[in-house]
Design an enzyme around this catalytic site. Structure first.
Site, PDB file in Angstrom:
ATOM      1  N   SER A   1      24.963  22.418  46.173  1.00  0.00           N
ATOM      2  CA  SER A   1      26.357  22.160  46.868  1.00  0.00           C
ATOM      3  C   SER A   1      26.224  22.418  48.475  1.00  0.00           C
ATOM      4  CB  SER A   1      27.392  23.278  46.345  1.00  0.00           C
ATOM      5  OG  SER A   1      27.880  23.803  47.358  1.00  0.00           O
ATOM      6  N   LYS A   2      26.753  21.419  49.131  1.00  0.00           N
ATOM      7  CA  LYS A   2      26.686  21.312  50.631  1.00  0.00           C
ATOM      8  C   LYS A   2      27.161  22.884  51.246  1.00  0.00           C
ATOM      9  CE  LYS A   2      28.427  18.543  54.291  1.00  0.00           C
ATOM     10  NZ  LYS A   2      28.759  17.095  54.823  1.00  0.00           N
ATOM     11  N   ARG A   3      28.202  23.362  50.486  1.00  0.00           N
ATOM     12  CA  ARG A   3      29.063  24.492  51.114  1.00  0.00           C
ATOM     13  C   ARG A   3      28.058  26.080  50.672  1.00  0.00           C
ATOM     14  NH1 ARG A   3      32.780  27.430  48.675  1.00  0.00           N
ATOM     15  NH2 ARG A   3      32.758  25.885  46.909  1.00  0.00           N
ATOM     16  N   LYS A   4      27.654  25.790  49.460  1.00  0.00           N
ATOM     17  CA  LYS A   4      26.806  27.075  49.082  1.00  0.00           C
ATOM     18  C   LYS A   4      25.445  27.075  49.368  1.00  0.00           C
ATOM     19  CE  LYS A   4      29.511  27.298  44.785  1.00  0.00           C
ATOM     20  NZ  LYS A   4      29.320  26.948  43.432  1.00  0.00           N
TER      21      LYS A   4
ATOM     22  N   LEU B   1      20.338  22.406  51.050  1.00  0.00           N
ATOM     23  CA  LEU B   1      20.506  21.099  50.944  1.00  0.00           C
ATOM     24  C   LEU B   1      20.400  20.270  52.242  1.00  0.00           C
ATOM     25  CD1 LEU B   1      21.373  18.911  48.699  1.00  0.00           C
ATOM     26  CD2 LEU B   1      23.777  19.659  49.333  1.00  0.00           C
TER      27      LEU B   1
END
Ligand code: GLU
Length: 551
Positions: A301-304, A308
């Site tokens: 995930s981009k946020r976590k 990435l």
């Protein structure tokens, strides 16, 4: 209904014919078996590991087969077009050894199949939408958002499949005059495909399509029955339509894309069919997954997950060869075996195939990348490592550029312990390498570890004093160690660790504790490569100074 007349009514400005475009973009003149692949990122300025993963497949397929690999900018969705995004895409991929043969470029585009930016292809999409309308295979749809919501509510109540299809597609049956009338009132409309699929998807006799996927084998899926939008009210195509038109006209042979596109494959198959075109070979790649702290597989995930982003690897200073090597291990299940058999071969000699790709989630694991990186860096000569590290530092750590002033010194440092029978594998990525070698530079040198607990504080200056007095920079390794043993014995430490183990009551500690005192004074760390070798690199003056200045 005279569909030709309807097409003229909707698209009076489109004067080119499909045949003209077919002639403008002829079949490519390539050797038998050559593959044409493309990367179609949207220009959001964020390029991630998934893009690299896909691009790697595209690049290998094209370049292994003597084909072409091109870049197409897919900017038809409403996402922001970030300034400089094309440069970011090209430069990031180039860093990892992935180069395009044609397509959108840094200074304009190259290639005969452009424009390669979808927002510049409006007339082309409209021409083919016009053709579909003229053939009665697409139609203008005037449904408003409210009407669509109302249809959906009705479908929910009836437990019918959601969507605009069959009898729900209320604009299907509008007469020419009604359409003309609505247009003259300025009503907004989209263009929808008139699907011939059977909406009775729950029924036993639902028709199936069969599509060969190079990664997954033959896929059997229910056919499409939705009247999907092909041109939005703005005249801009949807992904579905742009994909079909572009990949046909750009003569793409293999479409490599993420598994998230699998559900819309039946739409694409129907579009190809309605346009009378041969679809490309699809290669739907597995999603990149990772194991989370609880050991569960989940999507990156981009946020976590900072890993990435491709920037992560550049900032940290992963060597592109290590990232390539790692990607191949997750892309092709037989790569690791090949590497074992061919430890020194150029990675491009490996025959990449879509058949050996995993079709369930591909597991991304930073620890594994790090392990691979250690091996890859070991194969890179010190001179090249120096250049790589310097290039990285110029971009990301300009404040340490002074460590590159003495090339010979730094190369010796980088080669330390690498030519032994069992070579050291200390290096993983630039940030970590700089940290690892920092003690070789006075301004970065700091005492990080405590002296061994076995050595009383009052012994430390005595050990160092004796060491300094007896120090001879020209001693060989065994002469040097004999002196440390002598100091140990003299001060009540066992000359050999095993003596201490046998009779711990007879000694304060052993020679290892004494040499750790010296190691910490010299390097600031309790763990390091061979002390004697380090002293030879540090030189006599620096060695004496560090021992003398420890407090
Ligand atoms: N623009 C699409 C995306 O960003 C590309 C998908 C494809 O390769 O067809 O996911």
């Amino acid at each position: 209904m005279d569909y030709e007349k309807l097409a003229e009514l909707l698209f009076p400005q489109i004067t080119k014919t499909p045949e003209e475009y077919e002639a403008m973009y002829p079949q490519r003149d390539l050797p038998e078996g050559a593959m044409v692949t493309r990367l179609g990122p949207s220009p959001t300025g964020f390029i991630h590991l998934g893009n690299l993963y896909g691009a790697f497949v595209d690049e290998r397929l094209a370049h292994q087969s003597g084909g072409q690999f091109y870049l197409r900018i897919e900017d038809t969705d409403d996402k922001r077009f970030v300034e400089g995004a094309v440069d970011i895409i090209i430069n990031s991929l180039r860093f990892f050894g992935i180069n395009f043969d044609e397509g959108a470029g840094l200074d304009g585009e190259t290639g005969a199949y452009g424009p390669y930016t979808q927002s510049l292809r409006g007339e082309i999409y409209q021409c083919f939408a016009k053709k579909l309308v003229a053939d009665g295979k697409a139609y203008p749809c005037f449904l408003t958002e409210e009407e669509i919501a109302e249809i959906r509510a009705g479908q929910e109540a009836e437990k019918a499949n959601p969507g605009i299809y069959g009898a729900y597609a209320r604009s299907r049956e509008l007469s020419f005059d009604e359409i003309k009338e609505r247009l003259s009132r300025g009503e907004s409309y989209v263009v929808r495909l008139r699907s011939e699929g059977d909406p009775d998807q729950g029924g036993e006799h639902v028709r199936k399509i069969h599509v060969r996927d190079a990664v997954r084998g033959v896929l059997e899926m229910p056919e499409n029955f939705q009247d999907v939008v092909i041109l939005k009210a703005t005249g801009i195509p949807t992904y579905h339509f742009a994909h079909v038109v572009d990949d046909h006209l750009m003569r793409t042979t293999h479409v490599v894309r993420g598994a998230e596109w699998l559900p819309s494959l039946p739409i694409h198959v129907e579009l190809f069919e309605k346009l009378g075109w041969e679809p490309p070979v699809y290669c739907h790649t597995a999603q990149l997954m990772k194991l989370d702290e609880e050991g569960n597989k989940r999507k990156l995930s981009k946020r976590k997950d900072p890993e990435l982003s491709l920037d992560y690897y550049r900032n940290q200073g992963y060597h592109p060869a290590a990232v390539r090597e790692y990607l191949l291990t997750i892309l092709n299940s037989n790569f690791e075996e090949w590497r074992m058999e061919n430890p020194d071969a150029d990675i491009d000699e490996f025959a990449f195939t879509t058949e050996k790709m995993s079709n369930s989630g591909a597991l991304f694991d930073l620890n594994k990348l790090n392990d691979i990186s250690k091996d890859v860096l070991l194969r890179i000569p010190a001179g090249q490592l120096y250049d790589f590290l310097k290039g990285w530092a110029e971009e990301f750590r300009p404040e340490i550029l002074h460590i590159f002033e003495d090339r010979a010194y730094l190369e010796k440092i980088l080669d330390l312990g690498r030519n032994d029978k069992k070579p050291r594998k200390d290096f993983i990525y630039a940030q970590q390498m700089v940290e690892f070698i920092s003690y070789f530079f006075d301004d970065m040198f700091k005492i990080e570890d405590a002296m061994p607990a076995k050595v009383p504080a009052s012994d430390v200056p005595v050990i160092l004093q004796k060491y300094l007095e007896g120090y001879d920079h020209s001693d060989d390794q065994s002469q040097w160690f004999d002196k440390i043993r002598a100091i140990a014995t003299e001060m009540g430490y066992a000359a050999k660790p095993k003596d201490f183990k046998k009779h711990p009551e007879e000694y304060k500690g052993h020679v290892g504790h004494v040499s750790t005192v010296i190691r910490i004074a010299l390097m600031g760390r309790a763990q390091s490569p061979d002390v004697w070798e380090i002293q030879q690199i540090l030189g006599e003056e620096r060695t004496r100074r560090r021992i003398g200045e420890y407090e």
